[in-house]
Design an enzyme around this catalytic site. Structure first.
Site, PDB file in Angstrom:
ATOM      1  N   ASP A 194       8.429  31.131  39.818  1.00  0.00           N
ATOM      2  CA  ASP A 194       7.724  29.790  39.930  1.00  0.00           C
ATOM      3  C   ASP A 194       8.632  28.672  40.078  1.00  0.00           C
ATOM      4  OD1 ASP A 194       6.425  27.322  39.499  1.00  0.00           O
ATOM      5  OD2 ASP A 194       5.299  27.773  37.580  1.00  0.00           O
ATOM      6  N   ASP A 210       3.067  34.079  31.633  1.00  0.00           N
ATOM      7  CA  ASP A 210       4.367  32.979  32.203  1.00  0.00           C
ATOM      8  C   ASP A 210       4.840  32.518  31.012  1.00  0.00           C
ATOM      9  OD1 ASP A 210       5.535  31.171  33.314  1.00  0.00           O
ATOM     10  OD2 ASP A 210       3.810  29.874  34.083  1.00  0.00           O
ATOM     11  N   LYS A 212       3.675  26.692  44.963  1.00  0.00           N
ATOM     12  CA  LYS A 212       3.194  25.208  44.387  1.00  0.00           C
ATOM     13  C   LYS A 212       3.588  24.430  45.742  1.00  0.00           C
ATOM     14  CE  LYS A 212       3.410  25.811  39.555  1.00  0.00           C
ATOM     15  NZ  LYS A 212       3.850  25.404  38.142  1.00  0.00           N
ATOM     16  N   LYS A 228      -4.031  34.060  33.259  1.00  0.00           N
ATOM     17  CA  LYS A 228      -2.839  33.677  32.722  1.00  0.00           C
ATOM     18  C   LYS A 228      -2.670  33.202  31.565  1.00  0.00           C
ATOM     19  CE  LYS A 228       0.682  30.302  34.606  1.00  0.00           C
ATOM     20  NZ  LYS A 228       1.296  29.739  35.720  1.00  0.00           N
ATOM     21  N   GLU A 238       5.855  36.039  34.937  1.00  0.00           N
ATOM     22  CA  GLU A 238       5.889  34.770  35.601  1.00  0.00           C
ATOM     23  C   GLU A 238       7.499  34.291  35.072  1.00  0.00           C
ATOM     24  OE1 GLU A 238       2.807  32.035  36.553  1.00  0.00           O
ATOM     25  OE2 GLU A 238       4.062  30.580  37.425  1.00  0.00           O
ATOM     26  N   GLY A 293      -0.460  25.869  40.094  1.00  0.00           N
ATOM     27  CA  GLY A 293      -0.972  24.573  40.038  1.00  0.00           C
ATOM     28  C   GLY A 293      -0.173  23.653  38.802  1.00  0.00           C
ATOM     29  N   LYS A 343       0.393  31.654  28.690  1.00  0.00           N
ATOM     30  CA  LYS A 343       1.604  31.139  28.502  1.00  0.00           C
ATOM     31  C   LYS A 343       2.187  32.155  27.196  1.00  0.00           C
ATOM     32  CE  LYS A 343       1.920  27.905  31.414  1.00  0.00           C
ATOM     33  NZ  LYS A 343       2.955  27.830  32.465  1.00  0.00           N
ATOM     34  N   SER A 372      -5.002  28.981  33.645  1.00  0.00           N
ATOM     35  CA  SER A 372      -3.854  29.173  32.857  1.00  0.00           C
ATOM     36  C   SER A 372      -3.842  28.770  31.456  1.00  0.00           C
ATOM     37  CB  SER A 372      -2.690  28.326  33.562  1.00  0.00           C
ATOM     38  OG  SER A 372      -1.485  28.253  32.740  1.00  0.00           O
TER      39      SER A 372
END
Ligand code: OSB
Ligand code: MG
Length: 382
Positions: free
Chosen positions: A252, A202, A276, A175, A227, A304, A177, A149
């Protein structure tokens, strides 16, 4: 029974060991570089650890909350309060793990706090039996896929450098952000350089339903998923948004339980789940969510919370279970920390896979000198 149902039933019947000592340890590990999401920038991992001792054996639980309520409402402060005043008093020697879980459900919300105690008890049970966590959860040892991420970067060039490094390491998916104003141009830059990379974004809730037409432009980039584009509190508007997008949505921070996952899936609020364990109250609820999603053909991956080696190991063991169908946010220790609390560190093999730590319980060894070096405060509860 298929999936995880039989293993879950066995686990629920396990006896909770008599605990003769309980400690809280608040740790702070500086990050190698700051980690930015749309709602926060973190320069260190600050985590509340619970240590349960039983006949000279220590079980550990790492709470996935942050010091602040910028990802979730829980904080290290609320987790400490709820654990100390409401959850730890529910421990009683000889009760079944299922009974402990039932008692903990009397506390509304606070899934991160509940998961912490459940993790510590399950680690203790596994260690008392001399079993690695994955075996107690009913799964054979296997290597798990990796994923990284990447936080919001200063410029598309900085992002490209980070993605290049991840690709060279053989991460199975990347991934990135995103946030308003740092999305199309950034994703476009990565796609331009890596046309076939398994890539996802995300947003941590940075967009509104009014942004649907803008988000639909992401469809051009062949992303695995988007996400949490909308609010941390929502499934309904995500369902409306999904209707106008080709790219699957993944939830999420909206998902805190099996009930949430079931509602979000039924409503069409997501086509993929980020699971998660620390956000849904622990490993037991995670097993139920895995089976629920698998029965409906919904892909699941493990998220995570940039955990230290304790929580990172739990996430790795969990991913040996049936139902995980996509690479998760499980990256190397060195991607976050110069020095971790445990040995061995998490590393990728030449093909980008991660081995399950081999010892009993979560498997890695807490190195006392490093724990001491990174401890902010300690509190003996029992
Ligand atoms: O939204 O998945 C998220 C980290 C902290 C809070 C929220 C998130 C994340 C990550 C990092 O994406 C996942 C990891 O590397 O552990
Ligand atoms: Mg997320």
């Amino acid at each position: 029974m298929t999936g995880n149902a039989a293993a879950l039933a066995t686990l629920l019947a396990e006896e909770v060991p008599a605990v003769d000592r309980v400690d809280f340890v608040l740790v702070r590990l500086p990050f190698v570089s700051p980690f930015a999401i749309s709602t926060a920038v973190w320069t260190a991992k600050e985590a509340l650890l619970v240590r349960l001792e039983s006949g000279g054996i220590a079980g550990w639980g790492e709470c996935v909350s942050d010091p602040d309520p910028y990802y979730a409402y829980e904080t290290n402060g609320t987790a400490r309060h709820v654990l100390k005043d409401f959850l730890l008093p529910l421990l009683a020697p000889g009760i079944a793990l299922g009974e402990l879980e039932k008692r903990m459900r009397h506390v509304r919300g606070h899934e991160m706090a509940r998961a912490t105690l459940e993790n510590a008890v399950i680690d203790l049970i596994a260690k008392k039996k001399g079993l690695p966590l994955h075996a107690l959860l009913g799964a054979p040892r296997k290597k798990i896929p990796s994923g990284i991420s990447i936080g919001i970067q200063e410029s598309p060039a900085a992002l490209l450098a980070a993605v290049e490094e991840a690709v060279a390491k053989k991460y199975h998916r990347v991934k990135m952000k995103i946030q308003k104003g740092k999305d199309l141009e950034y994703v476009g830059a990565v796609r331009g350089m890596f046309p076939a990379l398994p890539l996802m974004v995300d947003a941590n809730g940075d967009y509104r339903l009014e942004d649907a037409a803008h988000l639909a432009k992401l469809d051009a980039f062949g992303l695995m998923m988007i996400e949490q584009p909308l609010s941390y509190f929502d499934f309904y508007e995500h369902a409306l948004l999904q209707k106008s997008l080709k790219t699957p949505l993944c939830l999420d921070e909206s998902i805190h339980s099996l009930g949430d996952a079931a509602a979000a899936i039924a409503l069409g609020g997501c086509r993929i789940l980020n699971l998660k364990q620390g956000r849904v109250g622990g490993l037991l609820e995670s097993m139920r969510i895995l089976d629920h999603a698998a029965a409906r053909g919904v892909p699941v991956w493990s998220g995570g919370m940039d955990e230290t080696g304790i929580g990172r190991a739990v996430n790795i063991h969990l991913q040996t279970l049936p139902g995980f169908t996509l690479p998760g946010d499980t990256s190397e220790t060195s991607r976050y920390f110069h020095e971790d609390l445990v040995d061995p560190p998490v590393v990728l093999d030449a093909d980008g896979f991660i081995d399950v730590p081999a010892g009993p319980g979560f498997g890695a060894r807490v190195v006392e000198e490093r724990l001491a070096r990174h401890t902010l405060s300690e509190e003996r509860i029992l």
